[in-house]
Design a protein around this motif. Structure first.
Motif, PDB file in Angstrom:
ATOM      1  N   PRO A   1     -12.566   3.303   0.958  1.00  0.00           N
ATOM      2  CA  PRO A   1     -12.845   4.220  -0.157  1.00  0.00           C
ATOM      3  C   PRO A   1     -13.938   5.242   0.163  1.00  0.00           C
TER       4      PRO A   1
ATOM      5  N   ASP B   1      -5.029   6.629  -6.236  1.00  0.00           N
ATOM      6  CA  ASP B   1      -5.751   5.822  -5.261  1.00  0.00           C
ATOM      7  C   ASP B   1      -4.914   5.717  -3.987  1.00  0.00           C
TER       8      ASP B   1
ATOM      9  N   THR C   1      -6.184   4.451  -1.102  1.00  0.00           N
ATOM     10  CA  THR C   1      -6.802   3.518  -0.166  1.00  0.00           C
ATOM     11  C   THR C   1      -5.961   2.294   0.176  1.00  0.00           C
TER      12      THR C   1
END
Length: 181
Positions: free
Chosen positions: A61, A2, A4
């Motif tokens: 996202p 991830d 983000t």
């Protein structure tokens, strides 16, 4: 992974820059935009990796995976900034003392490395950048008399870590160096 919240990007930058971005270890996941801002700035300043998106977009996202991967692919060509390995400060003060700083830098750094030196009383001084090896450069200038001298070393558009360097030359045998950032 991830990307983000900016933490993975920060850790990547810290790894590629050989520990020059330690604040990446302290990033809080709830500070995604601030983390992305710090990380994108660090990538530009430390590694010459220019941003292709803004922090708000990088933290979103919904950002296209292609955009994110295009940016991350730029790290393949990241350039470590020069770092100071040695500073020579003369012990015996007289007119015409050579002061020099050795830098470890990328093999192709000669095009992006610049420096200026000046004395507080007598203005700009001539600088010489000398290749020692394909990854080492020496920046030197001559201190002509007692004065405060400032040496600023640039790599691309940014000052290297520790620059500007200030040298206080006082007669007869007092000479010190101070790093300011």
């Amino acid at each position: 992974t991830d990307w983000t919240d900016g933490r993975a990007l920060g850790l990547l930058i810290n790894s590629v820059s050989k520990g020059e971005f330690p604040e990446s270890n302290e990033m809080a996941p709830e500070m995604a935009i601030a983390n992305c801002q710090k990380s994108l700035n660090a990538a530009e300043e430390l590694l010459g990796v220019n941003r292709i998106t803004e922090p708000e977009e990088f933290a979103n996202p919904a950002l296209s995976e292609l955009v994110r991967m295009t940016y991350l692919a730029r790290f393949k060509h990241a350039r470590l900034p020069p770092r100071v390995t040695e500073i020579c400060i003369p012990k015996n003060i007289g007119k015409g003392e050579v002061i020099w700083i050795d830098l470890e830098c990328p093999a192709d750094c000669h095009d992006a490395l610049e420096a200026t030196a000046k004395g507080s009383l007598h203005g700009r001084l001539a600088i010489e950048i000398v290749p020692l090896t394909h990854t080492k450069r020496r920046i030197k200038f001559i201190a002509k008399q007692a004065d405060t001298y400032t040496l600023v070393v640039y790599y691309g558009e940014h000052c290297i870590k520790g620059s500007p360097f200030t040298f206080n030359l006082s007669p007869p045998n007092a000479f010190a160096v101070a790093h300011t950032s």
